[in-house]
Every structure is written in structure tokens, then in C-alpha cells.
Design a protein around this motif. Structure first.
Motif, short mmCIF file in Angstrom:
data_model
loop_
_atom_site.label_atom_id
_atom_site.label_comp_id
_atom_site.label_asym_id
_atom_site.label_seq_id
_atom_site.Cartn_x
_atom_site.Cartn_y
_atom_site.Cartn_z
N GLY A 73 0.75 -1.08 0.16
CA GLY A 73 -0.04 -0.06 -0.07
C GLY A 73 0.64 1.31 -0.10
N SER A 76 -0.41 2.61 -3.44
CA SER A 76 -1.60 2.76 -3.40
C SER A 76 -2.61 3.25 -2.39
N ASN A 78 -3.25 1.23 -0.15
CA ASN A 78 -4.54 -0.07 0.26
C ASN A 78 -3.47 -0.97 1.02
N GLN A 80 -2.30 -3.19 4.42
CA GLN A 80 -2.61 -4.43 5.15
C GLN A 80 -2.40 -4.62 6.67
N GLN A 100 -7.50 -5.54 5.25
CA GLN A 100 -7.19 -4.90 3.88
C GLN A 100 -7.74 -3.70 3.79
N GLN A 101 -7.11 -2.69 3.79
CA GLN A 101 -7.39 -1.30 3.92
C GLN A 101 -7.88 -1.03 2.22
N GLY A 102 -8.97 -0.28 2.12
CA GLY A 102 -9.18 0.10 0.76
C GLY A 102 -10.20 -1.01 -0.23
N GLU A 111 -9.82 -7.01 -5.73
CA GLU A 111 -9.93 -7.16 -4.43
C GLU A 111 -8.76 -8.23 -4.05
N ILE A 136 -5.52 4.48 -8.91
CA ILE A 136 -4.82 4.13 -7.86
C ILE A 136 -3.41 4.84 -7.62
#
Length: 141
Positions: A73, A76, A78, A80, A100-102, A111, A136
Motif C-alpha cells: 500500500g 496505492s 491499500n 494490510q 485489507q484497507q481500501g 480485491e 490508484i
């Protein structure tokens, strides 16, 4: 398979002796979403990335192509968050239970990374893109 030389670890890091590192000093790490149980991705960890993951509470992996650490992330957003860390019976594979963020774990904007399924003799895409990767990674996170 050659184990990493962990004999000189201080006592607080002796848990690293339990792992069976491959000949490159790596161990596979599978990330699974703690709430849904979905397998999100597989990546590699070296000793430093595993120690940082434990210390920071967020997934840090080893990029074999870049030969560098990467925080999931970091570009991005995103990330963890680690909720549980497990070691398999052989000591050679990690399971990271993560938040999982985002909602996006794959660099393709999906996903998870396991979005292709073998159907009728070919690999078919069976999972949609949640967000265009250009959006992203253009954020500069």
C-alpha cells in the motif's frame, strides 16, 4: 533447502529460528482477509520484512524483482493491517490474517490477486476490477 543462519539472534528474535527460509533467504507469505476469509495474495518475505511486519503491524514484503522491501500500500494506499500471523507445520510458509484497507489487494485494481480461473482449458478472468490501477497509482500515495 538451506536454513538461514539465525544462531546469533538475540533472545527476543529467537522466534525467527522456527522458520525454514529457502536458499534465497525467503519464505512465502499468504495474505488472507480476516473478515471474509478470502485469500488476497501471495508474496515473499525475508528476515527484515518479517521483523518490520511484526514491529509495525502492517505487511512489509520483499520484492524479488526490485530486490527491495515494499510496504503493501505504499503507493496505492491499500495497506494490510496484521491481525494474526501463523506459521505452517513445516515452518516454511506464513499466513497473514489481514485487514485489507481500501478493499483492493491486487495491483490490477481487484480485491485479490486470484482473479483468473481455469475453465474449459483456458484461464478466464472471473473477478471485476474494483478501481482502475491508473487512478490508484496516479494518487502518488
Amino acid at each position: 533447502m538451506q536454513d538461514a543462519d539465525t544462531s546469533n539472534y538475540p533472545k527476543e528474535l529467537s522466534w525467527l529460528n522456527e522458520l525454514r527460509w529457502n536458499e534465497d533467504g525467503l519464505v512465502p507469505a499468504i495474505a488472507r482477509d480476516t473478515s471474509s476469509g478470502t485469500v488476497l495474495m501471495m508474496a515473499w518475505m525475508n528476515e527484515e520484512s518479517l521483523r518490520r511486519t511484526v514491529d509495525e503491524g502492517c505487511a512489509v514484503y520483499w520484492s524479488r524483482s526490485r530486490k527491495a522491501l515494499w510496504r503493501k500500500g505504499e503507493s496505492s494506499g491499500n495497506t494490510q493491517l496484521i491481525r494474526s500471523l501463523r506459521l505452517d507445520c513445516d515452518g516454511d510458509t506464513l499466513l497473514l490474517e489481514v485487514e485489507q484497507q481500501g478493499g483492493i489487494a491486487c495491483h490490477t485494481g481487484r480485491e485479490h490477486c486470484f482473479y483468473r480461473e481455469f475453465i474449459d482449458g483456458e484461464w478466464q478472468t472471473v473477478e471485476p476490477v474494483v478501481k482502475d490501477p491508473k487512478e490508484i497509482y496516479a494518487q502518488g500515495n
